[in-house]
Enzyme design. Sequence first.
Site, short mmCIF file in Angstrom:
data_model
loop_
_atom_site.label_atom_id
_atom_site.label_comp_id
_atom_site.label_asym_id
_atom_site.label_seq_id
_atom_site.Cartn_x
_atom_site.Cartn_y
_atom_site.Cartn_z
N LYS A 196 -0.12 0.36 6.69
CA LYS A 196 1.13 -0.06 6.39
C LYS A 196 1.39 -1.42 7.12
O LYS A 196 1.48 -1.52 8.35
CB LYS A 196 2.07 0.81 6.69
CG LYS A 196 3.58 0.54 6.43
CD LYS A 196 4.52 1.47 6.27
CE LYS A 196 5.90 1.01 6.26
NZ LYS A 196 7.18 2.03 6.39
N LYS A 249 -0.34 0.11 1.72
CA LYS A 249 1.13 -0.55 1.37
C LYS A 249 1.07 -1.87 2.02
O LYS A 249 0.77 -2.08 3.27
CB LYS A 249 1.93 0.43 1.86
CG LYS A 249 3.42 -0.11 1.68
CD LYS A 249 4.43 0.85 2.15
CE LYS A 249 5.60 0.28 2.01
NZ LYS A 249 6.37 0.89 3.11
C1 PBG Z 1 10.30 3.16 5.88
C2 PBG Z 1 9.77 2.60 4.41
C3 PBG Z 1 10.01 1.26 4.13
C4 PBG Z 1 9.26 1.21 2.83
C5 PBG Z 1 9.07 2.57 2.48
N1 PBG Z 1 9.17 3.35 3.87
C6 PBG Z 1 10.40 0.10 4.75
C7 PBG Z 1 9.84 -0.44 5.95
O1 PBG Z 1 8.90 0.29 6.43
O2 PBG Z 1 10.35 -1.63 6.55
C8 PBG Z 1 9.29 -0.08 1.87
C9 PBG Z 1 9.24 0.18 0.55
C10 PBG Z 1 9.28 -0.94 -0.44
O3 PBG Z 1 9.52 -2.05 0.03
O4 PBG Z 1 9.57 -0.63 -1.51
N2 PBG Z 1 9.53 3.01 6.95
#
Ligand code: PBG
Length: 326
Positions: A196, A249
């Site tokens: 991520k 992601k």
């Molecule tokens: C929570 C989370 C996030 C997303 C999914 N789970 C935000 C982040 O990490 O800042 C992002 C999903 C999206 O942008 O559609 N941590």
Amino acid sequence: MLFPVRRPRRLRVDSRLRNMVKEFSVEPRQLIYPLFVSETITEPDEISSMPGQMHWPINQIDEPINNAMSKGVKAFLLFGIPATKDIHGESGCGEDSVVCKAIKHIKEKCPNAYIITDVCLCEYTSHGHCGFINNEGEVENDISCKQLAKMALSHVKAGADMVAPSDMMDGRIAAIRKILDDNGFINTPIMSYSVKYASSFYGPFREAADSAPGKGDRKGYQMDFANSRDASIELELDYEEGADILMVKPGLPYLDILKQASENYNCPIATYHVSGEYSMIKAAAEKGWIDEKKIVLESLTAMRRAGADLIITYYAPQAAEWLMEK
Ligand code: PBG
């Protein structure tokens, strides 16, 4: 060369043959639809940064689920928006949290829906970080893992079919696997947000989940987009700790990383077509600058080509409908 080799073109000119030999396609069964369920509203409320996506009250969350299921979408990823927040994100970790209440409602109204829950503290903490924060403003990794494991267990006890930790703390997959196993949930899988990146493509989501960090950013725990080697480490650790599905992601800007994951691991690979990707397509389509349907189906097919078995996308029900029309 004495003569032109026409083989690739001969395979393209007839649309029937083109369709017969295509390597990759997208099917509704491969899509996961993210949904935001809120404890503070009584009517669905559109998320202004994500046209077409809503905050849903708990007792109406079956509506988008039934609608998507009628189009062939089978799985859903739940995010909770609680009535209260504190420094430890307690409102997300009890057995009466907004997500637990939503799961119970869904299991009653749509028992066949496959329910995955996002496990992260940022929606529930007053500071908006994904873990506990010490006085220096740094994330406290190990104690955060304990709280995340507690949250995951509460979701599974309420009936979640799978949990998806998105916090990026080190060791949280092992902590969650252990607490689930110790409580008899040995068959409940974990889909890990393994790779991520600290990405600006999450901008619209932070409005949707009301989870922007008050101070600082997530670069201390999410990955630097200038790196790809770290991805192998994150994937390896999560796989070894027991993740059943590995996720990369965001989606489209990170197809190289997705390919790397799918070539190196013999487990299903997922990708998240995130909020910024969704909102950019929506905005350009509203202006009439692009063909929304074609761009979405091309994007999703590109993710499949790079190795995604599963795609989490806000376009899930719409894409499923378009795929049926084809
Ligand atoms: C929570 C989370 C996030 C997303 C999914 N789970 C935000 C982040 O990490 O800042 C992002 C999903 C999206 O942008 O559609 N941590």
